[in-house]
Write a protein that holds these residues in place. Structure first.
Motif, short mmCIF file in Angstrom:
data_model
loop_
_atom_site.label_atom_id
_atom_site.label_comp_id
_atom_site.label_asym_id
_atom_site.label_seq_id
_atom_site.Cartn_x
_atom_site.Cartn_y
_atom_site.Cartn_z
N GLU A 92 4.39 1.57 14.10
CA GLU A 92 2.88 1.81 14.80
C GLU A 92 2.77 3.10 15.92
OE1 GLU A 92 3.29 -2.31 13.12
OE2 GLU A 92 4.51 -0.64 14.61
N LEU A 93 3.82 3.40 16.71
CA LEU A 93 3.72 4.25 17.66
C LEU A 93 4.39 5.42 17.14
CD1 LEU A 93 4.28 2.08 20.72
CD2 LEU A 93 2.17 2.81 19.84
N ALA B 67 5.91 -15.55 30.58
CA ALA B 67 6.44 -14.54 29.84
C ALA B 67 6.03 -14.86 28.27
CB ALA B 67 7.85 -14.50 29.71
N HIS B 68 6.04 -16.06 27.96
CA HIS B 68 5.75 -16.26 26.46
C HIS B 68 4.35 -16.12 26.01
CE1 HIS B 68 6.77 -17.75 22.62
NE2 HIS B 68 5.85 -19.06 22.70
N ALA B 69 3.17 -16.17 27.10
CA ALA B 69 1.88 -15.95 26.83
C ALA B 69 1.96 -14.55 26.62
CB ALA B 69 1.07 -16.57 27.96
N SER B 70 2.65 -13.83 27.38
CA SER B 70 2.25 -12.10 27.23
C SER B 70 2.78 -11.85 25.79
CB SER B 70 3.35 -11.68 28.44
OG SER B 70 3.07 -12.05 29.50
N GLY B 71 3.98 -12.35 25.42
CA GLY B 71 4.46 -12.10 24.20
C GLY B 71 3.36 -12.33 22.99
N LEU B 72 2.72 -13.43 23.11
CA LEU B 72 1.72 -13.92 22.26
C LEU B 72 0.59 -13.08 22.33
CD1 LEU B 72 1.92 -17.79 22.35
CD2 LEU B 72 2.67 -16.34 20.68
N LEU B 73 0.15 -12.30 23.45
CA LEU B 73 -0.80 -11.52 23.54
C LEU B 73 -0.48 -10.29 22.73
CD1 LEU B 73 -1.98 -12.14 27.16
CD2 LEU B 73 -3.47 -12.24 25.15
N GLY C 63 -4.22 -7.70 15.56
CA GLY C 63 -5.70 -7.92 15.56
C GLY C 63 -5.93 -9.18 14.75
N LYS C 64 -5.19 -9.92 14.69
CA LYS C 64 -5.76 -11.22 13.87
C LYS C 64 -6.22 -12.55 14.58
CE LYS C 64 -2.86 -10.16 9.95
NZ LYS C 64 -1.83 -10.45 8.65
N ASP C 65 -5.99 -12.39 15.94
CA ASP C 65 -6.31 -13.58 16.99
C ASP C 65 -7.47 -13.38 17.65
OD1 ASP C 65 -3.93 -15.24 15.81
OD2 ASP C 65 -2.84 -14.11 16.94
N GLY C 66 -8.43 -12.77 17.29
CA GLY C 66 -9.52 -12.66 18.07
C GLY C 66 -9.70 -11.37 18.75
N VAL C 67 -8.77 -10.35 18.65
CA VAL C 67 -8.93 -9.11 19.35
C VAL C 67 -8.75 -8.14 18.45
CG1 VAL C 67 -7.74 -10.16 21.69
CG2 VAL C 67 -6.32 -8.98 19.80
N GLN C 68 -9.34 -6.90 18.78
CA GLN C 68 -9.10 -5.61 17.97
C GLN C 68 -7.91 -5.32 18.16
OE1 GLN C 68 -12.17 -2.84 19.21
NE2 GLN C 68 -13.39 -3.36 17.63
N GLN C 69 -7.24 -4.79 17.03
CA GLN C 69 -5.74 -4.17 17.08
C GLN C 69 -5.75 -2.98 17.86
OE1 GLN C 69 -4.62 -2.44 13.36
NE2 GLN C 69 -2.96 -3.87 13.12
N ASP C 70 -4.54 -2.99 18.82
CA ASP C 70 -4.31 -2.04 19.71
C ASP C 70 -3.01 -1.92 19.88
OD1 ASP C 70 -4.19 -0.56 22.14
OD2 ASP C 70 -6.45 -1.14 22.71
N PHE C 71 -2.40 -0.85 19.34
CA PHE C 71 -1.09 -1.02 19.72
C PHE C 71 -0.37 -0.57 21.03
CE2 PHE C 71 -1.39 0.73 15.09
CZ PHE C 71 -1.29 -0.49 14.53
N GLN C 72 -1.20 0.21 21.76
CA GLN C 72 -0.80 0.45 23.26
C GLN C 72 -1.01 -0.97 23.88
OE1 GLN C 72 0.71 2.63 24.65
NE2 GLN C 72 0.45 4.12 22.64
#
Length: 227
Positions: free
Chosen positions: A158-159, A109-115, A122-131
């Motif tokens: 954001e939504l 679960a904690h990993a899911s939250g960090l994703l 959009g600051k950790d190596g991925v493109q910002q994507d609110f969905q």
């Protein structure tokens, strides 16, 4: 490496006490001992600053545990800890995200939250994507994450504003004992905003937030002279 070390006790509990006896897949004592040994060895490597060896051992742990039914959470923990090494020691965001996703695949679960955090900002190596952020936050089901989804449905969220969705996720966050959700929803009950006005319920929620040392909740109770 405080996040890595903090899961030591948790991992041992899962290994020795967290497996239902009715589990369809029997986990052998040999498998348990192998995972414990790998974990202990990897922790020793971390203490010595040998990150390459720690990653190697935790990768072995991940590969062994991810297919072991109820023990796949241990694979998730190993993947999460590898992600932390890449983030804090190596500053390697690509591998950080890769291993967070592997941990998420094991329902850690904690990993899911960090994703969720990564896709929100959009600051950790991925493109910002609110969905995608919402998807991972919801999968995490942690109080913090559910509250963030609620804020995404606020007037400037954001939504886009959606009061019913805001209330649904805020209420779920309260059930998970998130102090921010308790405080804000408590204020809403006091004001009759979105929900029906209910003084007692509002005060109760704010007090619960204050019990978790929520500064704004503590200050509010003091200013309103509520005991």
């Amino acid at each position: 490496m405080k996040h890595v070390i903090s899961y030591l006790i948790f991992s041992l509990v899962v290994l020795f006490f967290g497996i239902p006896k009715s589990s369809a897949q029997t986990i052998s004592e040999k498998s348990k001992l192998e995972l414990v040994n790998l974990y202990n060895q990897s922790q020793e490597c971390l203490s010595d600053g040998n990150y390459d060896k720690a990653i190697e051992l935790k990768t072995q742990m991940y590969n062994k545990a991810k297919g072991l039914g109820d023990l796949k959470i241990m694979g998730g923990m190993a993947a999460y800890e590898i992600a932390q090494i890449y983030s804090m020691a190596r500053k390697d965001l690509n591998n950080y995200i890769l291993w967070l996703k592997r941990a998420d695949d094991c329902d850690f679960a904690h990993a899911s939250g960090l994703l969720g955090d990564a896709y929100l900002t959009g600051k950790d190596g991925v493109q910002q994507d609110f969905q995608k952020a919402k998807y991972y936050y919801e999968k995490s089901d942690e109080g913090r994450c559910l509250w963030i989804i609620a804020t995404m449905y606020s007037p400037n969220g954001e939504l886009g504003r959606n009061d019913s969705e805001w209330l649904r996720y805020a209420s779920r966050a309260v059930e998970k004992n998130d102090a921010d959700a308790q405080f804000i929803l408590g204020l809403f009950y006091l004001d009759g905003k979105i929900v029906n006005k209910d003084y007692n319920k509002g005060v109760s929620l704010i007090k619960k937030a204050a019990q978790q040392n929520h500064i704004k909740a503590i200050r509010f109770l003091e200013e309103q002279n509520i005991h």
